[in-house]
Scaffold this active site. Structure first.
Site, PDB file in Angstrom:
ATOM      1  N   HIS A 231       0.835  -1.201   0.000  1.00  0.00           N
ATOM      2  CA  HIS A 231       0.000   0.000   0.000  1.00  0.00           C
ATOM      3  C   HIS A 231       0.876   1.261   0.000  1.00  0.00           C
ATOM      4  O   HIS A 231       0.662   2.198  -0.778  1.00  0.00           O
ATOM      5  CB  HIS A 231      -0.895  -0.036   1.242  1.00  0.00           C
ATOM      6  CG  HIS A 231      -1.790   1.154   1.396  1.00  0.00           C
ATOM      7  ND1 HIS A 231      -3.133   1.108   1.129  1.00  0.00           N
ATOM      8  CD2 HIS A 231      -1.530   2.424   1.787  1.00  0.00           C
ATOM      9  CE1 HIS A 231      -3.671   2.296   1.333  1.00  0.00           C
ATOM     10  NE2 HIS A 231      -2.723   3.111   1.746  1.00  0.00           N
ATOM     11  N   GLU A 235       1.571   3.844  -3.366  1.00  0.00           N
ATOM     12  CA  GLU A 235       1.260   5.265  -3.268  1.00  0.00           C
ATOM     13  C   GLU A 235       2.471   6.117  -3.642  1.00  0.00           C
ATOM     14  O   GLU A 235       2.349   7.097  -4.388  1.00  0.00           O
ATOM     15  CB  GLU A 235       0.803   5.582  -1.836  1.00  0.00           C
ATOM     16  CG  GLU A 235       0.327   6.990  -1.615  1.00  0.00           C
ATOM     17  CD  GLU A 235      -0.890   7.348  -2.443  1.00  0.00           C
ATOM     18  OE1 GLU A 235      -1.708   6.436  -2.733  1.00  0.00           O
ATOM     19  OE2 GLU A 235      -1.013   8.514  -2.842  1.00  0.00           O
ATOM     20  N   LYS A 238       3.123   5.929  -7.462  1.00  0.00           N
ATOM     21  CA  LYS A 238       2.157   6.725  -8.230  1.00  0.00           C
ATOM     22  C   LYS A 238       2.567   8.195  -8.226  1.00  0.00           C
ATOM     23  O   LYS A 238       2.572   8.859  -9.259  1.00  0.00           O
ATOM     24  CB  LYS A 238       0.744   6.586  -7.623  1.00  0.00           C
ATOM     25  CG  LYS A 238       0.034   5.305  -8.012  1.00  0.00           C
ATOM     26  CD  LYS A 238      -1.447   5.351  -7.636  1.00  0.00           C
ATOM     27  CE  LYS A 238      -1.662   5.438  -6.159  1.00  0.00           C
ATOM     28  NZ  LYS A 238      -3.083   5.454  -5.760  1.00  0.00           N
ATOM     29  N   ASN A 239       2.929   8.695  -7.050  1.00  0.00           N
ATOM     30  CA  ASN A 239       3.335  10.089  -6.934  1.00  0.00           C
ATOM     31  C   ASN A 239       4.623  10.374  -7.698  1.00  0.00           C
ATOM     32  O   ASN A 239       4.736  11.385  -8.387  1.00  0.00           O
ATOM     33  CB  ASN A 239       3.525  10.474  -5.465  1.00  0.00           C
ATOM     34  CG  ASN A 239       2.199  10.772  -4.786  1.00  0.00           C
ATOM     35  OD1 ASN A 239       1.576  11.780  -5.058  1.00  0.00           O
ATOM     36  ND2 ASN A 239       1.754   9.857  -3.947  1.00  0.00           N
TER      37      ASN A 239
HETATM   38  C1  W6P Z   1       6.932  14.321  -6.141  1.00  0.00           C
HETATM   39  C2  W6P Z   1       5.833  14.496  -5.123  1.00  0.00           C
HETATM   40  C3  W6P Z   1       5.920  13.198  -4.404  1.00  0.00           C
HETATM   41  C4  W6P Z   1       5.181  12.720  -3.337  1.00  0.00           C
HETATM   42  C5  W6P Z   1       5.451  11.430  -2.854  1.00  0.00           C
HETATM   43  C6  W6P Z   1       6.436  10.652  -3.439  1.00  0.00           C
HETATM   44  C7  W6P Z   1       7.173  11.126  -4.516  1.00  0.00           C
HETATM   45  C8  W6P Z   1       6.913  12.398  -4.984  1.00  0.00           C
HETATM   46  N1  W6P Z   1       7.513  13.089  -6.037  1.00  0.00           N
HETATM   47  O1  W6P Z   1       7.264  15.157  -6.997  1.00  0.00           O
END
Ligand code: W6P
Length: 393
Positions: A231, A235, A238-239
């Site tokens: 999980h 996440e 994806k970000n």
């Molecule tokens: C980004 C924003 C973010 C949040 C969480 C994980 C990776 C990333 N990269 O630009």
């Protein structure tokens, strides 16, 4: 036997945090009666502890229909589990009824997260929400969701171990005693990549490196709940992917890969996920872990994950709770204009991987009534409208 008396009674007990080692030992000894006897007390204790905090929420929020709904689920489940409180002779029929009651409770609470989120939106749309209220809601949601993770863990362990269909895997309930970290990393990457490809018709590659400092050359494995790790990593991927594709443009031919380091130290296994997605500004950084912050339009209920690479929503704060649940952590460090590093820390030793559970006591109660500390630093332009600085000439 009135409800508030029972709530009061059970909320005076502290929840008993278990370690992953204890979950495993419990699972291996597989004594259903012992598990029953532990849970028929421990589940009401955990429910009562968090229900007392629900009662301390701002009245405006408590009156929102969705919050009401969630509260009623808790009341119902609390009553149902108390049916087993006084059973003297534990036979197979009772044990089966207990299993069924747990499964019913688990299903009833399946949509707690999106329903609470809806409640917060309902509040936003009907009342002004100042910093103090926002802070209290954030404090509550962290504890509320952590409590939920722990209760579901207990229910899952009991129902998986004793609920009939013997699972054929090497898992002990939902715990993998040899959880291969890199496999979970690759699995989470592949599924995030699928969404990313679907949405952008492109995605960055993955590069994984492993450093096992304890046993060089041997794959890094821990005793862990793979679904929680999945999980969290899903996440983060994806970000990271969204940032990379958006930063370089969906038409770009190739993207810098998302790089992952998996490191086994004495105390922790650390997973570092580095993207070159342009980073996040320091002023945006604090919002990433905020429940109340969401610029993206709200996805429909019970459908929170289906929007391709959805806005930040609840993904990151919940992922951090999953990491913290067994005394790990999740942090983000960004270089604006370049990229972001996400770190997931996990306890490497199963005796040290203890549940972290909220306790209802004077200190937690105070959080819902005391005002935020007044600002004691100033800078030009940094003041907020709600707390104007007093000017003295
Ligand atoms: C980004 C924003 C973010 C949040 C969480 C994980 C990776 C990333 N990269 O630009």
């Amino acid at each position: 036997r009135n409800l508030s008396r029972m709530l009061d009674h059970y909320s005076h007990f502290n929840p008993s945090p278990l370690s992953v080692k204890q979950f495993i030992d419990f699972g291996r000894s597989a004594n259903e009666v012992r598990s029953f006897e532990f849970l028929r007390k421990e589940i009401p204790v955990r429910l009562a502890n968090i229900m007392q905090e629900i009662n301390l929420l701002p009245q405006n929020l408590l009156r929102m229909p969705s919050v009401h709904l969630v509260h009623n689920w808790y009341v119902k489940s609390f009553k149902e589990i108390l049916e087993f409180e006084d059973i003297k002779s534990v036979d197979n029929r009772k044990l089966n009824e207990f299993c069924e009651a747990l499964i019913k409770i688990r299903n009833r609470h399946a949509d707690v997260v999106p329903t609470m989120a809806k409640g917060v939106i309902e509040l936003r749309e009907s009342h002004p929400v100042d910093q103090t209220i926002e802070h209290r809601i954030h404090y509550f949601l962290d504890r509320f969701y952590m409590s939920r993770i722990g209760i579901r863990m207990l229910i899952n362990q009991h129902t998986l171990l004793f609920g009939g269909q013997m699972n054929n895997t090497r898992h002990i309930g939902c715990i993998d005693p040899n959880c291969d970290v890199q496999s979970v990393v690759r699995d989470a990457y592949e599924n995030a990549k699928f969404l990313c490809d679907q949405y952008y018709l492109a995605s960055p590659d993955l590069e994984v490196k492993e450093h096992n400092n304890l046993e060089p050359g041997i794959p890094i494995q821990i005793v862990y709940v793979p679904s929680h790790l999945y999980h969290t990593l899903f996440e983060l991927f994806k970000n990271a992917m969204r940032a990379v594709v958006e930063h370089h443009g969906a038409a770009a031919r190739d993207y810098p890969p998302v790089q992952v380091l998996v490191i086994r130290g004495k105390e922790d296994v650390t997973i570092k996920i580095s993207d070159r997605g342009g980073g996040v500004t320091r002023s945006d950084m604090k919002n990433l872990f905020h429940y109340m912050y969401s610029t993206a339009p709200q996805p429909s209920l019970s459908d929170t994950d289906s929007a391709p690479l959805a806005g930040y929503g609840y993904g990151l704060p919940l992922s951090r709770l999953y990491a913290r649940y067994l005394l790990g952590d999740l942090t983000l460090t960004s270089c604006e204009g370049y990229g972001t590093d996400a770190y997931v820390f996990l306890k490497a030793i199963s005796e040290e991987a203890n549940e972290m559970l909220p306790v209802f006591n004077h200190s937690s109660t105070r959080q819902y009534s005391s005002p935020l500390p007044t600002r004691d630093w100033v800078s030009f332009g940094g003041g907020s409208a709600s707390s104007p600085a007093r000017v003295r000439h």
